[in-house]
Design an enzyme around this catalytic site. Sequence first.
Site, PDB file in Angstrom:
ATOM      1  N   PRO A   2       0.827  -1.210   0.000  1.00 21.46           N
ATOM      2  CG  PRO A   2      -0.017  -1.042   2.164  1.00 21.46           C
ATOM      3  CD  PRO A   2       0.740  -1.950   1.256  1.00 21.46           C
ATOM      4  CD  GLU A   3       2.513   3.264  -4.290  1.00 20.09           C
ATOM      5  OE1 GLU A   3       2.447   4.432  -4.708  1.00 20.09           O
ATOM      6  OE2 GLU A   3       2.879   2.310  -4.995  1.00 20.09           O
ATOM      7  CE  LYS A  53       4.707   3.226   1.333  1.00 17.36           C
ATOM      8  NZ  LYS A  53       5.758   2.617   0.541  1.00 17.36           N
ATOM      9  CD  GLN A  70       6.816  -3.944   9.399  1.00 17.74           C
ATOM     10  OE1 GLN A  70       5.976  -4.591  10.003  1.00 17.74           O
ATOM     11  NE2 GLN A  70       8.081  -3.879   9.775  1.00 17.74           N
ATOM     12  NE  ARG A 262       8.730  -1.491  -5.109  1.00 19.14           N
ATOM     13  CZ  ARG A 262       7.710  -1.000  -4.421  1.00 19.14           C
ATOM     14  NH1 ARG A 262       7.881   0.017  -3.607  1.00 19.14           N
ATOM     15  NH2 ARG A 262       6.511  -1.534  -4.553  1.00 19.14           N
TER      16      ARG A 262
END
Length: 273
Positions: A2-3, A53, A70, A262
């Site tokens: 998740p962002e 986060k 996380q 990424r």
Amino acid sequence: MPEGPEIRRAADKVASVLVGRKIEEVVFGLASLKPFEKRLSGRTVTAVDTRGKAMLTRFDNDLTIYSHNQLYGRWYTVRRPRMPKTKRQLRVELCTASHKALLYSASDIAVLDDAGLSAHPFLARVGPDILDRSLTKSQIVDRLQAPRFNNRALGGLYLDQAFLAGNGNYLRSEILWAAGIEPSRKPASLTAADHEKLAAETLKIARRSYRSGGIIVTRELASQLKAEGLSRGRYRFYVFGREGQPCRRCETPIERRTMGSRNLFTCPTCQPP
Ligand SMILES: [Zn+2]
């Protein structure tokens, strides 16, 4: 993973059942936090904030539950006496007279006072939250021009939580494409107008993702693509995950590369070197 926008939406959901209400019972799954159950029970939650986060559940006695999801952590909210259907491990349970907010699987959890919050290694390191309503375009421009950031490639900077908290992998590709900036460029090599454009798109894309539940294309384009029969996964982004497909602006095939380990997606025409 998740962002920022996904974490902020989870925080809103938790806030909707907890803020302004007395927490009748607090249960922690981690033994080290058990001593705090009594100190938080009977208190009122004043706010649920996010820093990237991390989620901060604030109580009226100056204690805050810090939790970082996380990869696996997940919040649920339910009306009592229901419980979520999950086999995950319960880490935090906060019960009001009518509802429960429950955090499963996360292990990075702490209860901190104000001094503890300012000394926390993650919180001390992260930059301003990309979804903080008080964050302005000129503050982002200042960060782009600051010596500690201006000589780094934007593809790396836009994953670094110290630059802006809540940024993440899909936001990086979408923001840099929207601003028309090639990810290996460094802020120092760009014009002031580029900085302005990049700052504006950073706020616009992140806020749109938050409001729409992760759909980056405009509402008009989303309905058009949906009408053409595309699934949510196929229409939600301009470039992310669209390798080889035509750019939605200029029809050049989208390219994929790896940056910061990424996947990063770009249009070579809209983002010239
Ligand atoms: Zn293009």
